[in-house]
Design a protein around this motif. Structure first.
Motif, PDB file in Angstrom:
ATOM      1  N   ILE A 110       0.858  -1.185   0.000  1.00  0.00           N
ATOM      2  CA  ILE A 110       0.000   0.000   0.000  1.00  0.00           C
ATOM      3  C   ILE A 110       0.897   1.238   0.000  1.00  0.00           C
ATOM      4  CG2 ILE A 110      -1.833   1.240   1.192  1.00  0.00           C
ATOM      5  CD1 ILE A 110      -2.551  -1.437   2.556  1.00  0.00           C
ATOM      6  N   PRO A 111       0.946   1.984  -1.107  1.00  0.00           N
ATOM      7  CA  PRO A 111       1.815   3.167  -1.168  1.00  0.00           C
ATOM      8  C   PRO A 111       1.236   4.315  -0.351  1.00  0.00           C
ATOM      9  CG  PRO A 111       0.492   3.027  -3.147  1.00  0.00           C
ATOM     10  CD  PRO A 111       0.172   1.795  -2.345  1.00  0.00           C
ATOM     11  N   ASN A 112       2.108   5.178   0.118  1.00  0.00           N
ATOM     12  CA  ASN A 112       1.660   6.383   0.824  1.00  0.00           C
ATOM     13  C   ASN A 112       2.726   7.470   0.681  1.00  0.00           C
ATOM     14  OD1 ASN A 112       3.672   5.997   2.939  1.00  0.00           O
ATOM     15  ND2 ASN A 112       2.306   4.427   3.797  1.00  0.00           N
ATOM     16  N   LYS A 113       2.492   8.604   1.306  1.00  0.00           N
ATOM     17  CA  LYS A 113       3.456   9.705   1.235  1.00  0.00           C
ATOM     18  C   LYS A 113       3.921  10.118   2.630  1.00  0.00           C
ATOM     19  CE  LYS A 113       2.027  11.459  -3.253  1.00  0.00           C
ATOM     20  NZ  LYS A 113       1.576  12.644  -4.052  1.00  0.00           N
ATOM     21  N   THR A 114       4.171   9.103   3.447  1.00  0.00           N
ATOM     22  CA  THR A 114       4.689   9.354   4.794  1.00  0.00           C
ATOM     23  C   THR A 114       6.215   9.439   4.795  1.00  0.00           C
ATOM     24  OG1 THR A 114       4.895   6.990   5.313  1.00  0.00           O
ATOM     25  CG2 THR A 114       2.770   8.043   5.796  1.00  0.00           C
ATOM     26  N   GLY A 115       6.833   8.935   3.727  1.00  0.00           N
ATOM     27  CA  GLY A 115       8.286   8.864   3.678  1.00  0.00           C
ATOM     28  C   GLY A 115       8.851   7.630   4.348  1.00  0.00           C
ATOM     29  N   ASN A 116       7.979   6.816   4.954  1.00  0.00           N
ATOM     30  CA  ASN A 116       8.428   5.629   5.691  1.00  0.00           C
ATOM     31  C   ASN A 116       8.143   4.348   4.921  1.00  0.00           C
ATOM     32  OD1 ASN A 116       9.142   7.216   7.993  1.00  0.00           O
ATOM     33  ND2 ASN A 116       6.971   7.275   8.562  1.00  0.00           N
ATOM     34  N   ILE A 117       9.081   3.408   4.994  1.00  0.00           N
ATOM     35  CA  ILE A 117       8.858   2.060   4.458  1.00  0.00           C
ATOM     36  C   ILE A 117       8.652   1.151   5.657  1.00  0.00           C
ATOM     37  CG2 ILE A 117       9.747   0.207   3.009  1.00  0.00           C
ATOM     38  CD1 ILE A 117       9.450   2.879   1.547  1.00  0.00           C
ATOM     39  N   ALA A 137      12.942  -1.378  -1.420  1.00  0.00           N
ATOM     40  CA  ALA A 137      12.111  -0.167  -1.454  1.00  0.00           C
ATOM     41  C   ALA A 137      12.963   1.092  -1.279  1.00  0.00           C
ATOM     42  CB  ALA A 137      11.043  -0.244  -0.368  1.00  0.00           C
ATOM     43  N   GLN A 138      13.909   1.029  -0.354  1.00  0.00           N
ATOM     44  CA  GLN A 138      14.781   2.187  -0.121  1.00  0.00           C
ATOM     45  C   GLN A 138      15.686   2.445  -1.329  1.00  0.00           C
ATOM     46  OE1 GLN A 138      14.307   4.192   2.185  1.00  0.00           O
ATOM     47  NE2 GLN A 138      13.790   3.223   4.135  1.00  0.00           N
ATOM     48  N   LEU A 139      16.174   1.374  -1.947  1.00  0.00           N
ATOM     49  CA  LEU A 139      17.018   1.529  -3.131  1.00  0.00           C
ATOM     50  C   LEU A 139      16.238   2.165  -4.281  1.00  0.00           C
ATOM     51  CD1 LEU A 139      19.715   0.913  -4.655  1.00  0.00           C
ATOM     52  CD2 LEU A 139      18.688  -1.287  -5.298  1.00  0.00           C
ATOM     53  N   LEU A 140      15.025   1.687  -4.499  1.00  0.00           N
ATOM     54  CA  LEU A 140      14.193   2.236  -5.567  1.00  0.00           C
ATOM     55  C   LEU A 140      13.922   3.719  -5.334  1.00  0.00           C
ATOM     56  CD1 LEU A 140      12.474   1.686  -8.118  1.00  0.00           C
ATOM     57  CD2 LEU A 140      10.559   1.175  -6.582  1.00  0.00           C
ATOM     58  N   LYS A 141      13.618   4.063  -4.117  1.00  0.00           N
ATOM     59  CA  LYS A 141      13.348   5.460  -3.769  1.00  0.00           C
ATOM     60  C   LYS A 141      14.571   6.345  -4.026  1.00  0.00           C
ATOM     61  CE  LYS A 141      11.747   8.162   0.226  1.00  0.00           C
ATOM     62  NZ  LYS A 141      11.246   8.052   1.619  1.00  0.00           N
ATOM     63  N   SER A 142      15.748   5.871  -3.610  1.00  0.00           N
ATOM     64  CA  SER A 142      16.971   6.664  -3.786  1.00  0.00           C
ATOM     65  C   SER A 142      17.330   6.809  -5.262  1.00  0.00           C
ATOM     66  CB  SER A 142      18.129   6.041  -3.015  1.00  0.00           C
ATOM     67  OG  SER A 142      18.483   4.770  -3.532  1.00  0.00           O
ATOM     68  N   LYS A 143      17.137   5.741  -6.037  1.00  0.00           N
ATOM     69  CA  LYS A 143      17.425   5.807  -7.477  1.00  0.00           C
ATOM     70  C   LYS A 143      16.445   6.749  -8.181  1.00  0.00           C
ATOM     71  CE  LYS A 143      20.887   2.868  -7.795  1.00  0.00           C
ATOM     72  NZ  LYS A 143      22.244   3.282  -8.236  1.00  0.00           N
ATOM     73  N   ALA A 144      15.198   6.729  -7.765  1.00  0.00           N
ATOM     74  CA  ALA A 144      14.188   7.604  -8.374  1.00  0.00           C
ATOM     75  C   ALA A 144      14.535   9.069  -8.146  1.00  0.00           C
ATOM     76  CB  ALA A 144      12.814   7.288  -7.799  1.00  0.00           C
ATOM     77  N   LEU A 145      15.004   9.379  -6.956  1.00  0.00           N
ATOM     78  CA  LEU A 145      15.386  10.758  -6.654  1.00  0.00           C
ATOM     79  C   LEU A 145      16.670  11.144  -7.386  1.00  0.00           C
ATOM     80  CD1 LEU A 145      14.582  10.743  -2.832  1.00  0.00           C
ATOM     81  CD2 LEU A 145      13.377  12.050  -4.592  1.00  0.00           C
ATOM     82  N   TYR A 174      17.883   9.930 -10.212  1.00  0.00           N
ATOM     83  CA  TYR A 174      17.670  10.083 -11.655  1.00  0.00           C
ATOM     84  C   TYR A 174      16.498  11.008 -11.984  1.00  0.00           C
ATOM     85  CZ  TYR A 174      21.069   6.379 -12.482  1.00  0.00           C
ATOM     86  OH  TYR A 174      22.221   5.649 -12.538  1.00  0.00           O
ATOM     87  N   LYS A 175      15.985  11.694 -10.951  1.00  0.00           N
ATOM     88  CA  LYS A 175      14.901  12.672 -11.119  1.00  0.00           C
ATOM     89  C   LYS A 175      13.664  12.068 -11.787  1.00  0.00           C
ATOM     90  CE  LYS A 175      17.841  16.810 -11.139  1.00  0.00           C
ATOM     91  NZ  LYS A 175      19.015  16.148 -10.560  1.00  0.00           N
ATOM     92  N   LYS A 176      13.366  10.815 -11.395  1.00  0.00           N
ATOM     93  CA  LYS A 176      12.138  10.163 -11.858  1.00  0.00           C
ATOM     94  C   LYS A 176      10.936  10.636 -11.044  1.00  0.00           C
ATOM     95  CE  LYS A 176      13.648   7.055 -14.969  1.00  0.00           C
ATOM     96  NZ  LYS A 176      13.056   6.816 -16.297  1.00  0.00           N
ATOM     97  N   THR A 177      11.228  11.290  -9.931  1.00  0.00           N
ATOM     98  CA  THR A 177      10.167  11.838  -9.090  1.00  0.00           C
ATOM     99  C   THR A 177      10.710  13.058  -8.351  1.00  0.00           C
ATOM    100  OG1 THR A 177       8.620  11.365  -7.286  1.00  0.00           O
ATOM    101  CG2 THR A 177      10.784  10.334  -7.146  1.00  0.00           C
ATOM    102  N   ASN A 178       9.812  13.970  -8.015  1.00  0.00           N
ATOM    103  CA  ASN A 178      10.177  15.109  -7.169  1.00  0.00           C
ATOM    104  C   ASN A 178       9.723  14.890  -5.734  1.00  0.00           C
ATOM    105  OD1 ASN A 178      11.309  16.659  -9.287  1.00  0.00           O
ATOM    106  ND2 ASN A 178       9.252  17.245  -9.968  1.00  0.00           N
ATOM    107  N   CYS A 179       9.071  13.739  -5.516  1.00  0.00           N
ATOM    108  CA  CYS A 179       8.486  13.458  -4.206  1.00  0.00           C
ATOM    109  C   CYS A 179       9.530  12.827  -3.285  1.00  0.00           C
ATOM    110  CB  CYS A 179       7.288  12.528  -4.369  1.00  0.00           C
ATOM    111  SG  CYS A 179       6.425  12.193  -2.830  1.00  0.00           S
ATOM    112  N   THR A 180       9.911  13.530  -2.253  1.00  0.00           N
ATOM    113  CA  THR A 180      10.921  13.014  -1.322  1.00  0.00           C
ATOM    114  C   THR A 180      10.302  12.187  -0.199  1.00  0.00           C
ATOM    115  OG1 THR A 180      10.807  15.035  -0.010  1.00  0.00           O
ATOM    116  CG2 THR A 180      12.479  14.948  -1.758  1.00  0.00           C
ATOM    117  N   ASN A 181       8.976  12.186  -0.112  1.00  0.00           N
ATOM    118  CA  ASN A 181       8.322  11.466   0.980  1.00  0.00           C
ATOM    119  C   ASN A 181       7.577  10.221   0.505  1.00  0.00           C
ATOM    120  OD1 ASN A 181       6.378  12.938  -0.354  1.00  0.00           O
ATOM    121  ND2 ASN A 181       5.241  13.497   1.495  1.00  0.00           N
ATOM    122  N   LEU A 182       8.094   9.562  -0.530  1.00  0.00           N
ATOM    123  CA  LEU A 182       7.509   8.297  -0.980  1.00  0.00           C
ATOM    124  C   LEU A 182       7.593   7.273   0.150  1.00  0.00           C
ATOM    125  CD1 LEU A 182       9.067   7.980  -4.554  1.00  0.00           C
ATOM    126  CD2 LEU A 182       6.691   8.547  -3.995  1.00  0.00           C
TER     127      LEU A 182
END
Length: 292
Positions: free
Chosen positions: A44-51, A71-79, A81-89
């Motif tokens: 279940i995805p959310n925008k709390t920034g927590n996994i 999950a943490q690796l995907l989040k760091s790679k997305a940021l 490579y600028k695949k997302t601007n959302c830092t609280n995935l």
């Protein structure tokens, strides 16, 4: 929207060590076969920034593992490579575990791959499967094959993947309740015992074996005994560097019959081979229904 996703088991129909690299990693050749058996993950995805990871009983699992790492690796790679601007995935992940730990069935690697593929879509990051597979090597050498999702011959340290098609088979898999650490078995392997690298067609047409079986059976007499028992009925070997042993059959009825002949205290399951990961089957057969 679908929230629960399969995380399938695999077996290594053969596994050969062809060398040890200067960085200490082992070069292998292996036939990686998916099964229609495995764990499931509710994501279940959310925008709390927590996994956050929970067991099927909704107990919080506050420890580092492949699911959290993926999950943490995907989040760091997305940021990065600028695949997302959302830092609280963030995400809540609920694990329903069926694949035994340390069994050689790839449970942790499969869990990581499911997390990478599903959160890649749910977070709308849109890395390709090839990119996800490349990233995932940082976590574990089996994960790229789970990410790519097809029965394959694996080479290198797990990054070279050759998809193939095989005739459907049924497998009787026996679990001796032994947790084997992969790194311990790899560290016991002697370079003098390596197997010469072979062309894929020759590998597929030759008898299958596992270079780690002698190491595992010497360390664990119970596994050696299980192989001896099951070998009375069908050719039997270990999978990966784990504790599970398996035998192959052409049909489910025969597999069930042999299982019924084994001592009652032996635990295991029967599963069918699948050329496409159950996770990929859902994604690519029903993709239009999933994320709309």
């Amino acid at each position: 929207m679908i929230h629960t996703w399969p995380s399938p088991a695999k077996i290594n129909l053969f596994l050969y060590v062809t060398g040890i690299r200067s960085d200490g990693y082992h070069s292998i050749q292996s036939l990686f076969q998916f099964l229609n058996y495995g764990d499931t993950l509710k994501i279940i995805p959310n925008k709390t920034g927590n996994i956050e990871l929970f067991s099927e009983k909704k107990l919080f699992l506050n420890r580092e593992n492949t699911i959290i790492n993926a999950a943490q690796l995907l989040k760091s790679k997305a940021l990065y490579y600028k695949k997302t601007n959302c830092t609280n995935l963030g995400a809540k992940i609920f694990l329903n575990k069926k694949i035994p730990i340390g069994s050689g069935l790839g449970g942790g690697s499969s869990n990581a791959a499911t997390v990478l593929i599903v959160l890649n879509q749910l977070w709308k990051i849109k890395f390709t499967l090839t990119e996800l597979a490349e990233f995932s090597l940082k976590i574990g050498s089996d994960i790229p094959a789970f990410v790519m999702g097809k029965t394959s011959v694996i080479e290198g340290i797990g990054e070279i993947i050759h998809p193939i098609k095989r005739k459907e088979k049924w497998y009787l898999v026996i679990y001796p309740k032994i947790h084997i650490l992969t790194k311990n078995i790899f560290s016991s392997f002697l370079l003098k015992n390596k197997t010469q690298k072979k062309p894929i067609q020759l590998l597929l047409s030759s008898p299958f074996s596992n270079d780690f079986e002698n190491i595992v059976t010497k360390k664990f007499r119970k596994i050696k005994k299980l192989i001896s028992i099951l070998s009375l009925y069908a050719p039997t070997r270990i999978t990966g560097t784990g504790s599970c042993v398996f035998a192959e059959f052409n049909d489910k009825i025969t597999a069930e019959k042999i299982f019924s002949l084994l001592p009652k205290n032996i635990e295991g399951f029967i599963a069918k081979s699948v050329d496409i990961s159950p996770l990929h089957h859902i994604f690519y057969e029903k993709k239009t229904h999933i994320f709309n």
